[in-house]
Design an enzyme around this catalytic site. Sequence first.
Site, PDB file in Angstrom:
ATOM      1  N   TYR A  54       5.582  -7.651   7.578  1.00  0.00           N
ATOM      2  CA  TYR A  54       4.509  -8.637   7.768  1.00  0.00           C
ATOM      3  C   TYR A  54       3.403  -7.870   8.468  1.00  0.00           C
ATOM      4  CZ  TYR A  54       2.231 -13.034   9.140  1.00  0.00           C
ATOM      5  OH  TYR A  54       1.342 -14.074   9.293  1.00  0.00           O
ATOM      6  N   TRP A  71      -3.324   3.537  11.196  1.00  0.00           N
ATOM      7  CA  TRP A  71      -4.591   3.614  10.460  1.00  0.00           C
ATOM      8  C   TRP A  71      -4.357   4.074   9.005  1.00  0.00           C
ATOM      9  CZ3 TRP A  71      -9.524   5.112  13.572  1.00  0.00           C
ATOM     10  CH2 TRP A  71      -9.489   4.550  14.843  1.00  0.00           C
ATOM     11  N   TYR A  86       2.170  -8.862  16.260  1.00  0.00           N
ATOM     12  CA  TYR A  86       2.581  -7.896  15.228  1.00  0.00           C
ATOM     13  C   TYR A  86       3.286  -6.696  15.879  1.00  0.00           C
ATOM     14  CZ  TYR A  86       1.931  -3.933  11.997  1.00  0.00           C
ATOM     15  OH  TYR A  86       2.114  -2.802  11.220  1.00  0.00           O
ATOM     16  N   GLN A  91       0.819  -1.224   0.000  1.00  0.00           N
ATOM     17  CA  GLN A  91       0.000   0.000   0.000  1.00  0.00           C
ATOM     18  C   GLN A  91       0.857   1.281   0.000  1.00  0.00           C
ATOM     19  OE1 GLN A  91      -3.818   1.562   2.422  1.00  0.00           O
ATOM     20  NE2 GLN A  91      -2.256   0.648   3.725  1.00  0.00           N
TER      21      GLN A  91
HETATM   22  N1  LIG Z   1      -1.569  -0.573   7.088  1.00  0.00           N
HETATM   23  C1  LIG Z   1      -1.639   0.081   8.240  1.00  0.00           C
HETATM   24  O1  LIG Z   1      -2.723   0.455   8.752  1.00  0.00           O
HETATM   25  C2  LIG Z   1      -0.366   0.430   8.959  1.00  0.00           C
HETATM   26  C3  LIG Z   1      -0.461   1.118  10.179  1.00  0.00           C
HETATM   27  C4  LIG Z   1       0.708   1.453  10.844  1.00  0.00           C
HETATM   28  C5  LIG Z   1       1.937   1.123  10.322  1.00  0.00           C
HETATM   29  N2  LIG Z   1       2.005   0.427   9.152  1.00  0.00           N
HETATM   30  C6  LIG Z   1       3.336   0.080   8.636  1.00  0.00           C
HETATM   31  O2  LIG Z   1       3.493   0.759   7.408  1.00  0.00           O
HETATM   32  C7  LIG Z   1       4.344  -0.007   6.545  1.00  0.00           C
HETATM   33  C8  LIG Z   1       3.667  -0.172   5.195  1.00  0.00           C
HETATM   34  O3  LIG Z   1       2.425  -0.844   5.404  1.00  0.00           O
HETATM   35  P1  LIG Z   1       1.432  -1.165   4.202  1.00  0.00           P
HETATM   36  O4  LIG Z   1       0.070  -0.834   4.662  1.00  0.00           O
HETATM   37  O5  LIG Z   1       1.970  -0.605   2.948  1.00  0.00           O
HETATM   38  O6  LIG Z   1       1.566  -2.754   4.191  1.00  0.00           O
HETATM   39  P2  LIG Z   1       1.336  -3.781   2.984  1.00  0.00           P
HETATM   40  O7  LIG Z   1       0.383  -3.216   1.995  1.00  0.00           O
HETATM   41  O8  LIG Z   1       1.032  -5.085   3.627  1.00  0.00           O
HETATM   42  O9  LIG Z   1       2.759  -3.825   2.298  1.00  0.00           O
HETATM   43  C9  LIG Z   1       3.836  -4.525   2.859  1.00  0.00           C
HETATM   44  C10 LIG Z   1       4.665  -5.035   1.709  1.00  0.00           C
HETATM   45  O10 LIG Z   1       5.792  -5.736   2.229  1.00  0.00           O
HETATM   46  C11 LIG Z   1       6.003  -6.857   1.399  1.00  0.00           C
HETATM   47  N3  LIG Z   1       6.803  -7.890   2.060  1.00  0.00           N
HETATM   48  C12 LIG Z   1       6.420  -8.820   2.960  1.00  0.00           C
HETATM   49  N4  LIG Z   1       7.463  -9.598   3.278  1.00  0.00           N
HETATM   50  C13 LIG Z   1       8.532  -9.145   2.569  1.00  0.00           C
HETATM   51  C14 LIG Z   1       9.881  -9.538   2.432  1.00  0.00           C
HETATM   52  N5  LIG Z   1      10.387 -10.583   3.118  1.00  0.00           N
HETATM   53  N6  LIG Z   1      10.695  -8.833   1.613  1.00  0.00           N
HETATM   54  C15 LIG Z   1      10.213  -7.790   0.890  1.00  0.00           C
HETATM   55  N7  LIG Z   1       8.938  -7.384   0.944  1.00  0.00           N
HETATM   56  C16 LIG Z   1       8.102  -8.053   1.780  1.00  0.00           C
HETATM   57  C17 LIG Z   1       4.596  -7.327   1.079  1.00  0.00           C
HETATM   58  O11 LIG Z   1       4.619  -8.191  -0.024  1.00  0.00           O
HETATM   59  P3  LIG Z   1       3.512  -9.372  -0.098  1.00  0.00           P
HETATM   60  O12 LIG Z   1       2.190  -8.678  -0.152  1.00  0.00           O
HETATM   61  O13 LIG Z   1       3.888 -10.074  -1.340  1.00  0.00           O
HETATM   62  O14 LIG Z   1       3.702 -10.176   1.157  1.00  0.00           O
HETATM   63  C18 LIG Z   1       3.910  -5.999   0.781  1.00  0.00           C
HETATM   64  O15 LIG Z   1       4.108  -5.633  -0.554  1.00  0.00           O
HETATM   65  C19 LIG Z   1       4.623  -1.307   7.294  1.00  0.00           C
HETATM   66  O16 LIG Z   1       5.841  -1.191   7.942  1.00  0.00           O
HETATM   67  C20 LIG Z   1       3.525  -1.385   8.332  1.00  0.00           C
HETATM   68  O17 LIG Z   1       3.955  -2.105   9.465  1.00  0.00           O
HETATM   69  C21 LIG Z   1       0.884   0.083   8.460  1.00  0.00           C
END
Ligand SMILES: NC(=O)c1ccc[n+]([C@@H]2O[C@H](COP(=O)([O-])OP(=O)(O)OC[C@H]3O[C@@H](n4cnc5c(N)ncnc54)[C@H](OP(=O)(O)O)[C@@H]3O)[C@@H](O)[C@H]2O)c1
Length: 290
Positions: free
Chosen positions: A63, A152, A127, A12
Amino acid sequence: MNKTIVFGASGQLGQCFKKLAADANLDFFIFPAEGEADILDTAALEKLFAAHQPVYAVNCAAYTAVDKAEDDPETALKVNKTGVENLSRLCSKHDTTLIHISTDFVFKGDVSSPLKESDAAKPISVYGQTKLDGEKVIPILLDNYFIIRTGWLYAEFANNFVKTMLKLGAERDELKVIADQVGTPTYGIDLAGFIIHIIKTDSTAYGIYHYSNEGVASWYDFSKAIFELSGTDVKVIPIPTSEYKTRAVRPAYSVMDKTKVKQTFGLQIPYWRDSLAICIGKLKQQNQVL
Ligand SMILES: NC(=O)c1ccc[n+]([C@@H]2O[C@H](COP(=O)([O-])OP(=O)(O)OC[C@H]3O[C@@H](n4cnc5c(N)ncnc54)[C@H](OP(=O)(O)O)[C@@H]3O)[C@@H](O)[C@H]2O)c1
């Protein structure tokens, strides 16, 4: 210019960087193809760093399956801690600044005033614990890093609360949404824009920062705003967390104090509802609002 590799580029937040880079012709970004940038594959990482000698590495890879992590803590730990450790080692070796994304889930959420960077982290989920473990390895290996905690997160890309609500709103007349967990919705484009500001200004104000949009909302408030702004006719019923069981426990209070980030970078952060309106506008253009 400051060559920057984005890890997790197909997720995302990664897609928000891609969109901003394409719109503004930011040719210093490198978005490795899937498979070339597995943060658990140290040989592949070494190849990438050696080939590009990046000034910055932005780590959006994680993750992020919060409930699934409760039953698969090993994989969550590998990606969220060992992966970050791998990146930190390479950043140290190649004198690359690491910009790592972390989460409000490192906090327990048992407070009632905005969370500061100096507040004690006390995760209540696998997590959250693995993300905190990842944060902790960075300063051991590296001096030049930014850890940006957000919460969020949503955007017009990938799966998120906004898209889930729009889908459910199109299918149902009535929805029950949790009203006793509060935080601040954060538009991924705003967060990516802030990180691009760090890169463009060569900031050396290293450390941990909290970044979300401005304001406070419950999931109920967030869903009501999504339906109002998208023109979806659905009745939303507020419920307590106790009526919506999930595998992982979520913090009840996730509002972040953004004083440090605003003072350090002279930022004006958009109010959550204004950014949500922009995102819903984009989804409407893409015919993703039914
Ligand atoms: N979403 C939220 O509400 C939220 C809130 C607070 C903080 N965050 C943080 O913000 C960051 C971005 O989140 P997001 O929402 O963009 O998450 P996301 O959509 O789940 O994206 C995470 C990406 O990491 C990839 N990934 C997983 N394992 C990997 C590996 N071993 N090597 C390389 N890539 C890998 C995933 O690929 P696959 O899909 O192929 O597994 C996915 O493309 C993360 O650090 C998350 O913890 C998110």
